[in-house]
Design a protein around this motif. Structure first.
Motif, PDB file in Angstrom:
ATOM      1  N   SER A  13       0.939  -1.315   0.096  1.00  0.00           N
ATOM      2  CA  SER A  13       0.216   0.032   0.140  1.00  0.00           C
ATOM      3  C   SER A  13       0.900   1.213  -0.161  1.00  0.00           C
ATOM      4  CB  SER A  13      -0.849  -0.103   1.254  1.00  0.00           C
ATOM      5  OG  SER A  13      -0.283   0.038   2.271  1.00  0.00           O
ATOM      6  N   GLU A  14       0.394   2.465  -0.558  1.00  0.00           N
ATOM      7  CA  GLU A  14       1.134   3.582  -0.475  1.00  0.00           C
ATOM      8  C   GLU A  14       1.816   4.057   1.020  1.00  0.00           C
ATOM      9  OE1 GLU A  14       0.147   8.193  -1.611  1.00  0.00           O
ATOM     10  OE2 GLU A  14      -0.810   6.767  -2.624  1.00  0.00           O
ATOM     11  N   ARG A  15       0.675   3.976   2.059  1.00  0.00           N
ATOM     12  CA  ARG A  15       0.868   4.267   3.224  1.00  0.00           C
ATOM     13  C   ARG A  15       2.137   3.276   3.811  1.00  0.00           C
ATOM     14  NH1 ARG A  15      -2.334   2.295   8.322  1.00  0.00           N
ATOM     15  NH2 ARG A  15      -1.270   3.736   9.794  1.00  0.00           N
ATOM     16  N   MET A  16       2.096   1.786   3.369  1.00  0.00           N
ATOM     17  CA  MET A  16       3.133   1.026   4.032  1.00  0.00           C
ATOM     18  C   MET A  16       4.481   1.293   3.452  1.00  0.00           C
ATOM     19  SD  MET A  16       3.954  -0.918   6.271  1.00  0.00           S
ATOM     20  CE  MET A  16       2.433  -1.686   6.935  1.00  0.00           C
ATOM     21  N   LEU A  17       4.276   1.630   2.033  1.00  0.00           N
ATOM     22  CA  LEU A  17       5.559   1.675   1.158  1.00  0.00           C
ATOM     23  C   LEU A  17       6.357   3.045   2.043  1.00  0.00           C
ATOM     24  CD1 LEU A  17       7.672   1.308  -0.722  1.00  0.00           C
ATOM     25  CD2 LEU A  17       6.003   2.585  -2.470  1.00  0.00           C
ATOM     26  N   VAL A  18       5.664   4.288   2.145  1.00  0.00           N
ATOM     27  CA  VAL A  18       6.101   5.431   2.543  1.00  0.00           C
ATOM     28  C   VAL A  18       6.803   5.091   3.948  1.00  0.00           C
ATOM     29  CG1 VAL A  18       5.699   7.635   3.368  1.00  0.00           C
ATOM     30  CG2 VAL A  18       4.575   6.787   1.350  1.00  0.00           C
ATOM     31  N   ALA A  19       6.098   4.389   4.895  1.00  0.00           N
ATOM     32  CA  ALA A  19       6.580   4.055   6.213  1.00  0.00           C
ATOM     33  C   ALA A  19       8.020   3.209   5.983  1.00  0.00           C
ATOM     34  CB  ALA A  19       5.368   3.365   6.975  1.00  0.00           C
ATOM     35  N   GLN A  20       7.848   2.364   5.274  1.00  0.00           N
ATOM     36  CA  GLN A  20       9.028   1.295   4.980  1.00  0.00           C
ATOM     37  C   GLN A  20      10.223   2.115   4.658  1.00  0.00           C
ATOM     38  OE1 GLN A  20       8.577  -2.576   5.859  1.00  0.00           O
ATOM     39  NE2 GLN A  20       7.643  -0.950   7.197  1.00  0.00           N
ATOM     40  N   LEU A  21      10.027   2.825   3.592  1.00  0.00           N
ATOM     41  CA  LEU A  21      11.238   3.774   3.083  1.00  0.00           C
ATOM     42  C   LEU A  21      11.631   5.045   4.396  1.00  0.00           C
ATOM     43  CD1 LEU A  21       9.676   4.638  -0.501  1.00  0.00           C
ATOM     44  CD2 LEU A  21      11.826   3.497   0.056  1.00  0.00           C
ATOM     45  N   ARG A  22      10.799   5.357   4.885  1.00  0.00           N
ATOM     46  CA  ARG A  22      11.035   6.310   5.859  1.00  0.00           C
ATOM     47  C   ARG A  22      12.071   5.479   6.973  1.00  0.00           C
ATOM     48  NH1 ARG A  22       5.748   9.604   6.861  1.00  0.00           N
ATOM     49  NH2 ARG A  22       6.081  10.969   5.226  1.00  0.00           N
ATOM     50  N   GLU A  23      11.836   4.227   7.589  1.00  0.00           N
ATOM     51  CA  GLU A  23      12.288   3.528   8.282  1.00  0.00           C
ATOM     52  C   GLU A  23      13.765   3.221   7.778  1.00  0.00           C
ATOM     53  OE1 GLU A  23      10.494   0.113  10.035  1.00  0.00           O
ATOM     54  OE2 GLU A  23       8.657   1.320  10.338  1.00  0.00           O
ATOM     55  N   LEU A  24      13.844   2.692   6.461  1.00  0.00           N
ATOM     56  CA  LEU A  24      15.182   2.438   5.854  1.00  0.00           C
ATOM     57  C   LEU A  24      16.059   3.631   5.788  1.00  0.00           C
ATOM     58  CD1 LEU A  24      13.947  -0.010   3.126  1.00  0.00           C
ATOM     59  CD2 LEU A  24      15.343  -0.779   4.971  1.00  0.00           C
ATOM     60  N   GLU A  25      15.413   4.720   5.539  1.00  0.00           N
ATOM     61  CA  GLU A  25      16.242   6.102   5.449  1.00  0.00           C
ATOM     62  C   GLU A  25      16.958   6.396   6.634  1.00  0.00           C
ATOM     63  OE1 GLU A  25      15.303  10.582   3.773  1.00  0.00           O
ATOM     64  OE2 GLU A  25      13.772   9.228   3.998  1.00  0.00           O
ATOM     65  N   GLU A  26      15.982   6.156   7.963  1.00  0.00           N
ATOM     66  CA  GLU A  26      16.370   6.327   9.367  1.00  0.00           C
ATOM     67  C   GLU A  26      17.633   5.547   9.759  1.00  0.00           C
ATOM     68  OE1 GLU A  26      12.992   6.078  11.749  1.00  0.00           O
ATOM     69  OE2 GLU A  26      12.018   7.551  10.862  1.00  0.00           O
ATOM     70  N   HIS A  27      17.503   4.012   9.210  1.00  0.00           N
ATOM     71  CA  HIS A  27      18.702   3.288   9.459  1.00  0.00           C
ATOM     72  C   HIS A  27      19.862   3.482   8.582  1.00  0.00           C
ATOM     73  CE1 HIS A  27      16.772   1.034  12.460  1.00  0.00           C
ATOM     74  NE2 HIS A  27      15.781   0.947  11.657  1.00  0.00           N
TER      75      HIS A  27
END
Length: 102
Positions: free
Chosen positions: A38-52
């Motif tokens: 989903s759009e929401r999940m993709l954004v959340a996962q990308l943000r987490e990968l960016e934070e790491h």
């Protein structure tokens, strides 16, 4: 191993990283490359990968704004692990299909 799973665990993170191994991708390209996310999940996962520190988000000052995602050096270091995971999955998926066909 626990830390690795914390960073790349979850349903979509490995798929995101694996797709970005090919190079930079725009958000919509990533979304099309990962069916079911989903759009929401993709954004959340990308943000987490960016934070790491595994993914870098590039925003270009255009109208409309263009956003691209790419792997950082740390993200690129996951390639061997992701390739092994992919090979393992492909090997066992084939075995599962054979058993299901019987």
């Amino acid at each position: 191993m626990a830390y690795t799973l914390h960073v790349i665990g979850g349903r979509w993170k490995a798929s995101i990283l694996y797709n970005l191994l090919e190079g930079r991708m725009r958000y919509n390209e990533l979304r099309r490359a990962i069916p079911g996310v989903s759009e929401r999940m993709l954004v959340a996962q990308l943000r987490e990968l960016e934070e790491h520190g595994l993914v870098k988000r590039n925003v270009f000052p255009e109208v409309p704004p263009r956003v691209e995602y790419e792997l950082t050096e740390l993200g690129k270091s996951t390639e061997a692990m992701l390739q092994c995971m992919s090979a393992w999955g492909n090997m066992h998926r084939q075995k599962e299909q054979v058993v299901a066909a019987q």
